[in-house]
Design a protein around this motif. Structure first.
Motif, PDB file in Angstrom:
ATOM      1  N   VAL A  75       0.867  -1.169   0.000  1.00  0.00           N
ATOM      2  CA  VAL A  75       0.000   0.000   0.000  1.00  0.00           C
ATOM      3  C   VAL A  75       0.908   1.224   0.000  1.00  0.00           C
ATOM      4  O   VAL A  75       1.871   1.296   0.778  1.00  0.00           O
ATOM      5  CB  VAL A  75      -0.930   0.008   1.230  1.00  0.00           C
ATOM      6  N   GLY A  76       0.630   2.199  -0.868  1.00  0.00           N
ATOM      7  CA  GLY A  76       1.459   3.384  -0.976  1.00  0.00           C
ATOM      8  C   GLY A  76       0.845   4.592  -0.316  1.00  0.00           C
ATOM      9  O   GLY A  76      -0.371   4.708  -0.194  1.00  0.00           O
ATOM     10  N   PHE A  77       1.728   5.518   0.099  1.00  0.00           N
ATOM     11  CA  PHE A  77       1.299   6.766   0.736  1.00  0.00           C
ATOM     12  C   PHE A  77       2.014   7.924   0.018  1.00  0.00           C
ATOM     13  O   PHE A  77       3.244   7.957  -0.047  1.00  0.00           O
ATOM     14  CB  PHE A  77       1.655   6.769   2.225  1.00  0.00           C
ATOM     15  N   GLY A  78       1.243   8.810  -0.502  1.00  0.00           N
ATOM     16  CA  GLY A  78       1.818   9.896  -1.281  1.00  0.00           C
ATOM     17  C   GLY A  78       2.095   9.472  -2.717  1.00  0.00           C
ATOM     18  O   GLY A  78       1.983   8.288  -3.071  1.00  0.00           O
ATOM     19  N   GLU A  79       2.450  10.462  -3.538  1.00  0.00           N
ATOM     20  CA  GLU A  79       2.661  10.172  -4.960  1.00  0.00           C
ATOM     21  C   GLU A  79       3.795   9.186  -5.169  1.00  0.00           C
ATOM     22  O   GLU A  79       3.662   8.197  -5.912  1.00  0.00           O
ATOM     23  CB  GLU A  79       2.954  11.481  -5.698  1.00  0.00           C
ATOM     24  N   MET A  80       4.936   9.432  -4.527  1.00  0.00           N
ATOM     25  CA  MET A  80       6.069   8.529  -4.686  1.00  0.00           C
ATOM     26  C   MET A  80       5.763   7.163  -4.095  1.00  0.00           C
ATOM     27  O   MET A  80       6.145   6.129  -4.653  1.00  0.00           O
ATOM     28  CB  MET A  80       7.302   9.129  -4.003  1.00  0.00           C
ATOM     29  N   GLY A  81       5.040   7.129  -2.980  1.00  0.00           N
ATOM     30  CA  GLY A  81       4.694   5.869  -2.351  1.00  0.00           C
ATOM     31  C   GLY A  81       3.769   5.025  -3.218  1.00  0.00           C
ATOM     32  O   GLY A  81       3.911   3.799  -3.303  1.00  0.00           O
ATOM     33  N   LEU A  82       2.809   5.663  -3.866  1.00  0.00           N
ATOM     34  CA  LEU A  82       1.894   4.932  -4.739  1.00  0.00           C
ATOM     35  C   LEU A  82       2.644   4.334  -5.923  1.00  0.00           C
ATOM     36  O   LEU A  82       2.364   3.197  -6.340  1.00  0.00           O
ATOM     37  CB  LEU A  82       0.778   5.854  -5.210  1.00  0.00           C
ATOM     38  N   ARG A  83       3.559   5.087  -6.474  1.00  0.00           N
ATOM     39  CA  ARG A  83       4.327   4.586  -7.614  1.00  0.00           C
ATOM     40  C   ARG A  83       5.188   3.393  -7.193  1.00  0.00           C
ATOM     41  O   ARG A  83       5.255   2.382  -7.903  1.00  0.00           O
ATOM     42  CB  ARG A  83       5.207   5.695  -8.178  1.00  0.00           C
ATOM     43  N   ASN A  84       5.843   3.499  -6.022  1.00  0.00           N
ATOM     44  CA  ASN A  84       6.674   2.385  -5.538  1.00  0.00           C
ATOM     45  C   ASN A  84       5.824   1.165  -5.198  1.00  0.00           C
ATOM     46  O   ASN A  84       6.218   0.022  -5.467  1.00  0.00           O
ATOM     47  CB  ASN A  84       7.468   2.819  -4.306  1.00  0.00           C
ATOM     48  N   ALA A  85       4.663   1.380  -4.601  1.00  0.00           N
ATOM     49  CA  ALA A  85       3.791   0.259  -4.254  1.00  0.00           C
ATOM     50  C   ALA A  85       3.343  -0.481  -5.507  1.00  0.00           C
ATOM     51  O   ALA A  85       3.308  -1.728  -5.530  1.00  0.00           O
ATOM     52  CB  ALA A  85       2.587   0.765  -3.468  1.00  0.00           C
ATOM     53  N   ALA A  86       2.976   0.268  -6.540  1.00  0.00           N
ATOM     54  CA  ALA A  86       2.566  -0.374  -7.791  1.00  0.00           C
ATOM     55  C   ALA A  86       3.717  -1.181  -8.392  1.00  0.00           C
ATOM     56  O   ALA A  86       3.519  -2.284  -8.940  1.00  0.00           O
ATOM     57  CB  ALA A  86       2.072   0.676  -8.777  1.00  0.00           C
ATOM     58  N   HIS A  87       4.942  -0.630  -8.283  1.00  0.00           N
ATOM     59  CA  HIS A  87       6.104  -1.331  -8.811  1.00  0.00           C
ATOM     60  C   HIS A  87       6.356  -2.617  -8.026  1.00  0.00           C
ATOM     61  O   HIS A  87       6.612  -3.684  -8.629  1.00  0.00           O
ATOM     62  CB  HIS A  87       7.326  -0.422  -8.762  1.00  0.00           C
ATOM     63  N   TYR A  88       6.303  -2.560  -6.714  1.00  0.00           N
ATOM     64  CA  TYR A  88       6.538  -3.752  -5.887  1.00  0.00           C
ATOM     65  C   TYR A  88       5.479  -4.831  -6.146  1.00  0.00           C
ATOM     66  O   TYR A  88       5.794  -6.023  -6.228  1.00  0.00           O
ATOM     67  CB  TYR A  88       6.534  -3.390  -4.398  1.00  0.00           C
ATOM     68  N   ASN A  89       4.231  -4.402  -6.276  1.00  0.00           N
ATOM     69  CA  ASN A  89       3.153  -5.370  -6.473  1.00  0.00           C
ATOM     70  C   ASN A  89       3.253  -6.072  -7.831  1.00  0.00           C
ATOM     71  O   ASN A  89       2.692  -7.167  -8.020  1.00  0.00           O
ATOM     72  CB  ASN A  89       1.798  -4.678  -6.348  1.00  0.00           C
TER      73      ASN A  89
END
Length: 286
Positions: free
Chosen positions: A66-80
């Motif tokens: 689960v990502g938090f913030g713009e950078m967090g959402l992008r990283n979460a999508a990449h990890y998933n």
């Protein structure tokens, strides 16, 4: 795929090192296993924190990042999108969390350590004098314990004081209980300890050997005094009786000696009669 991911990581690290601000960067990855009494309800978190700000978090309950913030959402999508990473996180719920939880429970929470119980007198006193006993319960685990006092098998609820359960710093505990009492000879005083490490309650008797030794020493002293007094009185009575009725062999010998005693009256009369008869005989001859 793994080579590209490693290259990506190295590139990010190089960029961060080259563009490090005056305060620097702090990146943290925290593995967190949370569970209750039943370790089957395990929840596994992987938290990525950048400069004290939570960016992404893996939650085993939803099975993804689960990502938090713009950078967090992008990283979460990449990890998933990385299948190997998702499989690793899913397996870590068992290999990392549950395995260590079982090991922790066996080595700490589920272990049983029997207590060492000692009963001693803290204030010296004899029978009939007020005293205090201490029951020391040492080195037990887990913390829950019950300590009680018994006098001739009956539980005592008055004149009892106890400390709190104290931690020893080595995953064991200790407790001290005190009983004020006036000791009576022949009485049994015990400290009873109930603990989960014991199949049944442990009773430790107070050893009154010191009081018994003191009592016996006093008794033997009194008996010795009376024996000595009786012997002295008997000797004095015998000496007085011997002086009063002097029946010693030497005294009887002295009484029989003619130089010390006068003749008896009967012997004297016999001699006078014999002398008179002799004189009468001479007169008849003439």
């Amino acid at each position: 795929m793994m080579g590209l991911y490693l290259l990506y990581k190295l590139t990010v690290c190089a960029v961060l090192l080259c563009t490090t601000p005056a305060g620097g960067y702090v990146y943290q990855m925290i593995y967190d296993c949370e569970y209750g009494e039943n370790i089957t309800d395990m929840v596994f978190f992987v938290k990525n924190i950048f400069n004290q700000e939570l960016m992404t978090m893996y939650d085993s309950r939803v099975g993804k990042y689960v990502g938090f913030g713009e950078m967090g959402l992008r990283n979460a999508a990449h990890y998933n999108s990385q299948g190997w990473k998702m499989l690793l996180r899913k397996n870590q719920v068992e290999t990392l969390c549950r395995y260590n939880a079982r090991l922790f429970r066996r080595s700490t929470l589920d272990r049983k350590v029997r207590p060492i119980v000692k009963v001693q007198q803290t204030k010296p006193a004899g029978y009939g004098e007020q005293s205090m006993l201490e029951c020391s319960v040492l080195g037990f685990f887990p913390q829950e314990v019950r300590v009680s006092w018994l006098r001739d098998g009956a539980e005592v609820s008055t004149d009892v004081l106890s400390t709190d359960v104290l931690a020893n710093g080595d995953w064991t505990f200790q407790l001290h209980s005190y009983l004020e009492l006036t000791p009576r000879r022949g009485e049994r005083v015990s400290c009873r300890v109930d603990h989960s490490s014991l199949k049944e309650g442990l009773e430790v008797d107070w050893d009154a050997f010191e009081l018994e030794a003191k009592y016996l020493k006093k008794t033997m002293g009194i008996i010795s005094f009376f024996i000595g007094f009786t012997a002295a009185a008997g000797g004095a009575a015998y000496y007085w009786w011997k002086r009063r009725f002097d029946f010693s062999p030497l005294s009887r010998h002295e009484q029989a000696s003619p130089g010390h005693l006068s003749e008896s009256p009967k012997l004297h009369e016999g001699r006078e009669a014999l002398l008179s008869f002799s004189q009468d005989k001479d007169t008849v001859k003439t």
